[in-house]
Motif scaffolding. Structure first.
Motif, PDB file in Angstrom:
ATOM      1  N   PRO A   1       0.878  -1.845  -0.298  1.00 14.59           N
ATOM      2  CA  PRO A   1       0.294   0.247  -0.154  1.00 14.59           C
ATOM      3  C   PRO A   1       1.193   1.471  -0.116  1.00 14.59           C
ATOM      4  O   PRO A   1      -0.207   2.056  -0.881  1.00 14.59           O
ATOM      5  N   TRP A   2       2.000   1.003   0.129  1.00 13.17           N
ATOM      6  CA  TRP A   2       2.896   2.192   0.290  1.00 13.17           C
ATOM      7  C   TRP A   2       3.157   2.450  -0.663  1.00 13.17           C
ATOM      8  O   TRP A   2       3.416   4.206  -1.193  1.00 13.17           O
ATOM      9  N   SER A   3       3.651   2.391  -1.806  1.00  9.61           N
ATOM     10  CA  SER A   3       3.644   2.443  -3.129  1.00  9.61           C
ATOM     11  C   SER A   3       2.027   2.645  -4.256  1.00  9.61           C
ATOM     12  O   SER A   3       2.230   3.756  -4.930  1.00  9.61           O
ATOM     13  N   ILE A   4       0.961   2.061  -3.790  1.00 14.13           N
ATOM     14  CA  ILE A   4      -0.301   2.400  -3.911  1.00 14.13           C
ATOM     15  C   ILE A   4      -0.762   3.658  -3.885  1.00 14.13           C
ATOM     16  O   ILE A   4      -1.041   3.947  -4.447  1.00 14.13           O
TER      17      ILE A   4
ATOM     18  N   ASP B   1      -1.497   9.563  -2.875  1.00 14.31           N
ATOM     19  CA  ASP B   1      -3.379   9.905  -2.025  1.00 14.31           C
ATOM     20  C   ASP B   1      -3.312  11.029  -0.342  1.00 14.31           C
ATOM     21  O   ASP B   1      -2.415  10.022   0.453  1.00 14.31           O
ATOM     22  N   PRO B   2      -3.083  12.048  -0.400  1.00 13.10           N
ATOM     23  CA  PRO B   2      -2.940  12.617   0.393  1.00 13.10           C
ATOM     24  C   PRO B   2      -3.857  12.122   1.939  1.00 13.10           C
ATOM     25  O   PRO B   2      -4.143  12.803   2.940  1.00 13.10           O
ATOM     26  N   ASN B   3      -5.290  10.759   1.226  1.00 13.14           N
ATOM     27  CA  ASN B   3      -6.029  10.694   2.022  1.00 13.14           C
ATOM     28  C   ASN B   3      -6.232   9.605   2.999  1.00 13.14           C
ATOM     29  O   ASN B   3      -6.969   8.972   3.725  1.00 13.14           O
TER      30      ASN B   3
ATOM     31  N   ASP C   1     -12.862  11.616  -0.157  1.00 18.28           N
ATOM     32  CA  ASP C   1     -12.201  12.874  -0.218  1.00 18.28           C
ATOM     33  C   ASP C   1     -11.547  12.979   1.243  1.00 18.28           C
ATOM     34  O   ASP C   1     -10.986  14.075   1.014  1.00 18.28           O
ATOM     35  N   HIS C   2     -11.622  12.280   2.259  1.00 17.04           N
ATOM     36  CA  HIS C   2     -11.302  12.747   3.743  1.00 17.04           C
ATOM     37  C   HIS C   2     -10.785  11.790   4.513  1.00 17.04           C
ATOM     38  O   HIS C   2     -11.224  10.748   3.679  1.00 17.04           O
ATOM     39  N   PRO C   3      -9.837  11.699   5.454  1.00 17.84           N
ATOM     40  CA  PRO C   3      -8.983  10.501   5.967  1.00 17.84           C
ATOM     41  C   PRO C   3     -10.128   9.679   6.503  1.00 17.84           C
ATOM     42  O   PRO C   3     -11.176   9.998   6.963  1.00 17.84           O
ATOM     43  N   PRO C   4      -9.643   8.407   7.058  1.00 13.62           N
ATOM     44  CA  PRO C   4     -10.772   7.666   7.810  1.00 13.62           C
ATOM     45  C   PRO C   4      -9.787   8.133   9.363  1.00 13.62           C
ATOM     46  O   PRO C   4      -9.069   7.674   9.156  1.00 13.62           O
TER      47      PRO C   4
ATOM     48  N   MET D   1     -10.303   2.415   9.902  1.00 13.71           N
ATOM     49  CA  MET D   1     -11.500   2.120   8.806  1.00 13.71           C
ATOM     50  C   MET D   1     -11.583   2.004   8.394  1.00 13.71           C
ATOM     51  O   MET D   1      -9.846   2.508   8.152  1.00 13.71           O
ATOM     52  N   GLY D   2     -11.271   2.022   6.871  1.00 15.73           N
ATOM     53  CA  GLY D   2     -10.629   1.389   5.675  1.00 15.73           C
ATOM     54  C   GLY D   2     -10.617   1.968   4.636  1.00 15.73           C
ATOM     55  O   GLY D   2     -11.316   3.142   4.760  1.00 15.73           O
ATOM     56  N   HIS D   3      -9.342   2.787   3.904  1.00 17.06           N
ATOM     57  CA  HIS D   3      -8.862   3.367   2.933  1.00 17.06           C
ATOM     58  C   HIS D   3      -8.935   2.512   1.767  1.00 17.06           C
ATOM     59  O   HIS D   3      -8.066   1.645   1.739  1.00 17.06           O
ATOM     60  N   ASN D   4      -9.855   3.259   0.399  1.00 17.75           N
ATOM     61  CA  ASN D   4      -9.554   2.520  -0.238  1.00 17.75           C
ATOM     62  C   ASN D   4      -9.130   3.718  -2.318  1.00 17.75           C
ATOM     63  O   ASN D   4      -9.515   4.411  -1.440  1.00 17.75           O
TER      64      ASN D   4
END
Length: 385
Positions: A24-27, A31-33, A148-151, A155-158
């Motif tokens: 995920p660090w490269s994916i 992504d700022p969120n 558009d905002h961090p979890p 909570m997940g983020h994708n």
């Protein structure tokens, strides 16, 4: 480079597991969120012996490589406790899961999903439900609204691109999970204030803080209410005693007595509400590691966290009261107690409630009554195998 250069292999050994965790660090590099998780926490989640989920579950992880470079990952897993649930509740016989899904493009996504499905079929599964990473109690669903905002914490983020990948693989939506946000610096509407005031005058009702010194005992009370309260919910899988102990140890550093309430009716615990300061606000700058100085920063933050957001991950009222008026009264009373303490003691200005099932009429009504609005939607998909 051709599609034939894409290779999917089961995770085998420490190097593969590290690659799985690191992807995920490269994916999400741009992504700022995205909030980097602690790598040690992810490793513990994935490791039998460190995660009591594996006492009743089995999993296989897969990596996708193109030209030797890791370009995707996925888990395939099934939970024996989930298999024993009634099919009409969402899980049930033959239902396996996929999760921890990341892919750099649609070809990678399709190949990974196919590999997970093949593994599930070989294990006798007849239906895939996902993404669920790894347990329904951890990070269920694909984020389809609110990128558009961090979890908040846990909570997940994708990537928004994953919705088309999963639907393109033949998956259909089966359930939505929502989170609500609200301004907790403002008083609740007059009707809610009257309901709370009425409950405070009722000698049968007592709202109390948990005692951290007796946390094991308090956790057992909360577990008992939770397994009863959520027992008929879609996707429910019972939490085991070992999972309660494990989760308790994990959460204890961010458990604060004035943020977790137990409601008693005639001296019997019948409802609870758990609130957590948003640890993600502190984790983001650490970039996944407590070393060399991250641990000191985190310990300092945990002494007396000052946060913008408080998250309510769990709340429940025993089933026998759920259709009664007192259920919502207890909920509003606990919310108000915690709201006041969150603002006064932690400087919080924002609350987030969730996740909440889209068909949980009671909880959705409570969220709307206190002027909260949906800020994120997660979707769970299914496909016959």
């Amino acid at each position: 480079m051709t599609q034939s250069d894409l290779v999917i292999t089961p995770v085998s050994g420490k190097a593969d597991l590290k690659a799985f965790i690191d992807l995920p660090w490269s994916i999400y590099a741009n992504d700022p969120n995205w909030v980097p998780p602690l790598k040690a926490e992810v490793k513990a989640l994935l490791t039998p012996g460190d995660n009591p989920f594996f006492d009743h579950a089995e999993a296989q992880y897969f990596l996708a490589r193109r030209g030797g470079r890791v370009v995707g990952r996925i888990s395939a897993h099934f939970d024996r406790l989930a298999l024993a649930q009634p099919a009409e509740q969402g899980m049930g016989p033959g239902t396996g899961n996929f999760g921890l899904f990341e892919a750099t493009d649609a070809d990678v996504g399709a190949a990974l999903i196919a590999a997970a499905e093949d593994w599930l079929r070989a294990k006798g599964m007849t239906r895939a439900l996902g993404p669920i990473s790894l347990s329904i109690w951890e990070e269920p669903g694909l984020l389809i609204q609110g990128h558009d905002h961090p979890p908040t914490v846990m909570m997940g983020h994708n990537s928004p691109a994953y919705q088309a990948m999963i639907e393109g693989a033949g998956y259909a939506p089966v359930k939505q999970l929502k989170t609500y946000e609200l301004d907790i610096t403002s008083s609740f509407p007059p009707l809610i204030q009257r309901i709370v005031a009425s409950g405070q005058k009722n000698p049968r009702i007592r709202i109390r803080k948990v005692e951290k010194a007796k946390f094991d005992k308090e956790a057992a009370i909360i577990l008992s209410i939770l397994n009863d309260a959520w027992g008929k919910n879609w996707g429910f899988v019972p939490i085991t005693d070992a999972e309660v102990v494990h989760t308790g140890k994990k959460l204890k550093p961010i458990v604060f007595e004035d943020l977790i309430m137990i409601a008693e009716l005639d001296d019997e615990p019948v409802a609870f509400m758990m609130t957590l300061p948003d640890l993600n606000e502190a984790l983001g700058p650490l970039n996944g590691s407590l070393f060399p100085f991250g641990w000191a920063k985190l310990l300092w933050w945990l002494r007396k966290p000052k946060v913008r957001t408080m998250r309510v991950p769990l709340m429940g009222v025993v089933q026998r009261l759920q259709s009664s008026r007192i259920a919502s009264q207890l909920a509003f009373m606990m919310i108000e107690h915690i709201r006041l303490d969150a603002v006064a003691h932690y400087g919080a200005t924002r609350g987030e409630i969730g996740w909440v099932l889209d068909d949980n009429q009671g909880m959705n009504a409570i969220a709307e009554a206190i002027n909260s609005t949906v800020n994120k939607v997660y979707q769970i998909y299914e496909k016959p195998l």
